[in-house]
Write a protein that holds these residues in place. Structure first.
Motif, short mmCIF file in Angstrom:
data_model
loop_
_atom_site.label_atom_id
_atom_site.label_comp_id
_atom_site.label_asym_id
_atom_site.label_seq_id
_atom_site.Cartn_x
_atom_site.Cartn_y
_atom_site.Cartn_z
N UNK A 219 4.36 20.94 31.11
CA UNK A 219 4.05 19.69 30.42
C UNK A 219 4.84 18.80 30.74
N UNK A 220 4.40 17.64 31.30
CA UNK A 220 5.58 16.39 31.60
C UNK A 220 5.77 15.90 30.49
N UNK A 221 7.22 15.43 30.19
CA UNK A 221 7.67 14.87 28.92
C UNK A 221 8.41 13.53 29.31
N UNK A 255 -3.16 12.37 37.95
CA UNK A 255 -4.47 12.85 38.15
C UNK A 255 -4.74 13.80 36.86
N UNK A 256 -4.36 13.59 35.81
CA UNK A 256 -4.22 14.40 34.49
C UNK A 256 -5.26 14.12 33.47
N UNK A 257 -6.50 13.79 34.04
CA UNK A 257 -7.68 13.62 33.06
C UNK A 257 -7.55 12.92 31.74
N UNK A 262 -1.25 8.81 28.45
CA UNK A 262 -0.08 8.93 28.04
C UNK A 262 1.00 8.98 29.20
N UNK A 263 0.69 9.50 30.26
CA UNK A 263 1.58 9.88 31.33
C UNK A 263 1.55 8.28 32.13
N UNK A 264 0.25 7.66 32.17
CA UNK A 264 0.52 6.31 32.77
C UNK A 264 1.51 5.26 31.79
N UNK A 269 2.08 1.55 33.03
CA UNK A 269 0.84 1.19 33.13
C UNK A 269 -0.11 1.58 31.85
N UNK A 270 -0.95 0.72 31.96
CA UNK A 270 -2.14 0.95 30.75
C UNK A 270 -3.39 1.49 31.45
#
Length: 417
Positions: A219-221, A255-257, A262-264, A269-270
């Motif tokens: 999980x990217x934090x 490409x996180x669906x 949240x990753x953007x 980025x929005x």
């Protein structure tokens, strides 16, 4: 050779990884689940459907949503509880109604191109995914629904799709297993169906064989950048806790669906991706009568907003509905029951005593178009927000993004450190 981290191992992430490997990049894929294709790419409707390219940005969608708010079994269900994300998304959705025709035609063209990309990949890599190439049949019960569909069909044909009107007799000829009284329909012989989970996992294995490194339970934090990107992520530990690990990369592709929003935000980025829940059931065709009674041609019932796909001899997938209820993955009986009842009504010979229900979250942008391209920060890219056409579009958007990345970061040269 530049190293690129792809975040997400659903259909879009794995397709992106494949396109980047083909272009000569070192690829690492981070996936928060234990395996590939475990979220929205697990059990969708199974359609590879250029014929379903009509975007939802239309006043009729808004009116139906309001009218159906009190029906728990409605094809389109809106939870009226206040949420800034939901209502800001809806405001942007309505702002894009003026682009309904333009975006529908553009989506049809992209879907047609993507379909051939995917067929070529599956054949080249020998991926078995229960592919059935018998077309998709849209059915309509009354003249009003059929007349609206005729207007949509004009846009799809303008986009290059081979799709034509059929009458009740032709419907019975195209799919004899289908029962019901229909005013008419539209048939797209070039569309097809298959098992997205099998395809995505098959393509992931091909990527690994070509040198891609998949890191699961990751999980990217946090994502930081100086000369290169440093991606921090948590890994489940054998002791039951979790450990934070890091890796460096020259570029990041999101490409996180539904997690792309949240990753953007970590990257400045929005992405106004909203999770629109859909349901499916997979019917076990365990007896000969059920197998003979299930259709091989894919059906799309526009009134019920239900689609079907035949997954080989023993399985039948029925999917549909749209639920605006945030990141809620609960499988509700009152949402699954209409899929079972619909199956029993239109295919009465199918035994439904063995049915596996599922719910997934479609990552939808307000304009119903995928976000494909560069982010604000150099080295950041997106391939996400494909909504209800993720499988249909992913092969083409991945190929297009690989070209964008090649122009920004040549594969033969590494970024300066």
């Amino acid at each position: 050779m530049p190293k690129i981290v792809v975040i997400g191992a659903g259909i879009t992430g794995v397709s992106t990884a494949y396109a980047l490997i083909q272009s000569g990049y070192e690829v690492v894929v981070l996936e928060k689940q234990r395996y590939a294709a475990m979220e929205t790419s697990f059990a969708n409707g199974g359609q590879l459907s250029a014929c379903n390219a009509e975007v939802w940005n239309h006043w009729s969608t808004v009116i139906k949503g309001i009218r159906w708010m009190t029906r728990r079994d409605a094809p389109l269900l809106m939870n009226p509880a206040p949420s800034w994300h939901k209502y800001s998304w809806l405001a942007e959705f309505m702002a894009n109604i003026s682009r309904y025709r333009e975006n529908t035609i553009a989506t049809a063209r992209l879907a047609i191109a993507a379909r051939q990309h995917m067929f070529d990949i599956a054949e080249r890599e020998k991926i078995d995914f229960d592919h059935v190439r018998k077309g998709i049949l849209h059915v309509y019960y009354d003249k009003a629904g059929f007349d609206h569909a005729a207007k949509v069909n004009e846009m799809l044909v303008e986009g290059g799709l081979d799709r034509y009107a059929v009458g009740p007799t032709e419907i019975s000829t195209i799919e004899p297993a289908l029962t019901g009284s229909f005013h008419g329909g539209f048939y797209t012989p070039s569309d097809s169906t298959g098992d997205i989970h099998k395809y995505t996992n098959g393509l992931a294995r091909v990527c690994e064989e070509r040198g891609a490194h998949f890191i699961y339970d990751a999980g990217v934090t946090r994502i930081a950048k100086r000369d290169r990107f440093t991606i921090s992520y948590t890994r489940s530990a054998s002791t039951g806790g979790s450990a934070i690990e890091q890796l460096e990369a020259d570029a990041v592709v999101v490409c996180a669906g539904v997690h792309s929003r949240s990753i953007g935000a970590m990257l400045g980025d929005r992405l106004n991706v909203y999770p629109v829940k859909g349901y499916s059931i997979t019917v076990d065709l365990s007896d000969e009568r059920s197998q003979a009674s299930a259709p091989w041609v894919s059906i799309l019932d526009d009134r019920a907003k239900i689609v079907t796909s035949r997954l080989g001899q023993p399985r039948f997938r029925v999917a549909g509905t749209a639920e605006f209820n945030g990141a809620n993955r609960d499988i509700r009986d009152d949402r699954v029951r209409p899929l079972v009842d619909w199956t029993r009504t239109l295919f009465p010979g199918i035994t439904t005593n063995k049915v596996i229900p599922w719910a997934g979250l479609r990552p939808m942008m307000p304009n119903m178009m995928p976000r494909v391209g560069k982010g604000k920060m150099a080295g950041v890219f997106y391939n996400t927000g494909h909504g209800h056409l993720g499988w249909t579009l992913s092969a083409a958007t991945s190929a297009a993004l690989a070209e964008v990345i090649a122009n920004e970061i040549p594969a033969e040269a590494r970024l300066a450190v």
